[in-house]
Write a protein that holds these residues in place. Structure first.
Motif, short mmCIF file in Angstrom:
data_model
loop_
_atom_site.label_atom_id
_atom_site.label_comp_id
_atom_site.label_asym_id
_atom_site.label_seq_id
_atom_site.Cartn_x
_atom_site.Cartn_y
_atom_site.Cartn_z
N ARG A 44 7.82 -1.60 2.68
CA ARG A 44 7.86 -1.48 1.23
C ARG A 44 9.31 -1.39 0.76
O ARG A 44 10.14 -0.76 1.43
N LYS A 93 1.11 0.20 -10.83
CA LYS A 93 -0.08 0.50 -10.06
C LYS A 93 -1.20 -0.47 -10.43
O LYS A 93 -1.41 -0.77 -11.60
N TRP A 104 0.85 -1.19 0.00
CA TRP A 104 0.00 0.00 0.00
C TRP A 104 0.88 1.23 0.00
O TRP A 104 1.81 1.35 0.79
N SER A 105 0.59 2.17 -0.90
CA SER A 105 1.47 3.34 -1.04
C SER A 105 1.29 4.35 0.08
O SER A 105 2.19 5.15 0.35
N GLY A 106 0.13 4.34 0.75
CA GLY A 106 -0.09 5.28 1.84
C GLY A 106 0.54 4.80 3.13
O GLY A 106 1.26 3.79 3.18
N ASN A 107 0.24 5.53 4.21
CA ASN A 107 0.77 5.09 5.50
C ASN A 107 -0.12 4.00 6.07
O ASN A 107 -0.93 3.41 5.36
N GLY A 155 -3.86 5.79 6.06
CA GLY A 155 -4.28 6.82 5.12
C GLY A 155 -4.64 6.27 3.76
O GLY A 155 -4.57 5.06 3.49
N GLU A 156 -5.04 7.17 2.87
CA GLU A 156 -5.40 6.78 1.52
C GLU A 156 -4.15 6.51 0.70
O GLU A 156 -3.07 7.03 0.99
N GLY A 157 -4.30 5.69 -0.35
CA GLY A 157 -3.17 5.38 -1.19
C GLY A 157 -3.57 4.48 -2.33
O GLY A 157 -4.76 4.36 -2.65
N GLU A 158 -2.59 3.85 -2.95
CA GLU A 158 -2.82 2.96 -4.07
C GLU A 158 -2.10 1.66 -3.84
O GLU A 158 -1.08 1.61 -3.15
#
Length: 280
Positions: A45, A56, A17-20, A23-26
């Motif tokens: 990551r 993505k 997950w790209s967010g923390n 939080g929101e992410g991709e």
């Protein structure tokens, strides 16, 4: 490229997950070449890896109906780093590329054999390690634990009996060698109460001396064993207080029982006969 972009045999792939943490992410799939130096950020990551590529992924929101406090059968609770979603097989539409299926059976051995036969007949490739029989694994672990417990407690019982016999023999022999001394003390006026107090004081000396020497050595060996096992799991060292208390009580019980047994025989002796007899 000579090497495919996402070839698990030539490198490592993972979805993060790209967010923390909340939080929101991709959702991003990472490909790391096999020869790359492995580095990760605070969320696990990959980062700062030469030759790493990203892709993505499309995803759709999933509504969580409930969070389970107790994991059901087939769910590995140790995999806390992975998000595990549980829903019926009829709702599966290929959102994930790795699925774990668990089933109950009144005859687990026969069910496992039929499942292997069905997979082979339909040409489905699978690794033996991916087909896990929880019932067989549980029986194997229980049998192994039983064997280890039998040998461990048998060895402890044998060592305990040998030690108790040595203590009993040493104390009774020591008291027998001093039979004339006790007879002389009784002849000059020592009462049975005084002799009991003297014997109890000797028992305290014997037991305390043994514990003062034995307890530090045993705690040291416990710490050495803990240090050897701590390479596989990070745990704080806690002295075995319960075992130490049992050892202290056992030592004094054996010492006092041995002393009472031999003292009872001495009290029945005639002081005059004991003084005349020079033989042990």
């Amino acid at each position: 490229d000579a090497i495919p972009r996402f070839d698990p045999e030539q490198g490592t792939t993972m979805v993060c997950w790209s967010g923390n943490g909340f939080g929101e992410g991709e959702a991003i799939r990472y490909y790391v070449p096999g020869e790359a130096n492995w580095k990760e950020d605070a969320f696990g990551r990959p980062s700062e890896i030469e030759g790493m590529t990203e892709e993505k992924l499309e995803f759709k929101p999933v509504k969580v109906g409930a969070i389970l406090s107790n994991a059901p059968v087939g769910i590995n609770k140790s995999q806390s780093a992975y998000l595990q979603v549980i829903y019926p097989m009829s709702m599966y539409q290929g959102e994930v590329d790795r699925v774990t299926t668990a089933m109950y059976s009144a005859e687990p051995e026969q069910a496992a054999k039929r499942l292997r036969t069905t997979l082979e007949e339909n040409g489905i490739r699978f690794m033996p390690s991916n087909l896990h029989d929880a019932n067989q694994a549980s029986r194997t672990m229980k049998n192994l634990a039983t064997i280890i417990n039998v040998f461990t407690y048998g060895f402890i019982a044998l060592i305990t009996l040998i030690s108790a016999a040595n203590v009993f023999n040493t104390i009774t022999t020591n008291v027998s060698l001093r039979r004339r001394d006790y007879a002389m003390l009784r002849s000059v006026g020592m009462t049975k109460r005084g002799m009991n107090r003297m014997m109890n004081y000797e028992c305290l000396l014997y037991g305390s001396r043994a514990l003062i020497i034995g307890l530090p050595i045993s705690i040291l060996f416990s710490w050495l064993i803990f240090s050897a096992l701590n390479r596989f799991a990070s745990m704080p060292f806690t002295p075995p207080y319960r075992v130490i208390a049992i050892a202290v009580i056992s030592v004094f019980a054996v010492v006092f029982a041995s002393m009472l047994y031999q003292t009872g025989k001495i009290k029945k002796d005639n002081p005059i006969d004991a003084l005349r007899n020079e033989n042990i």
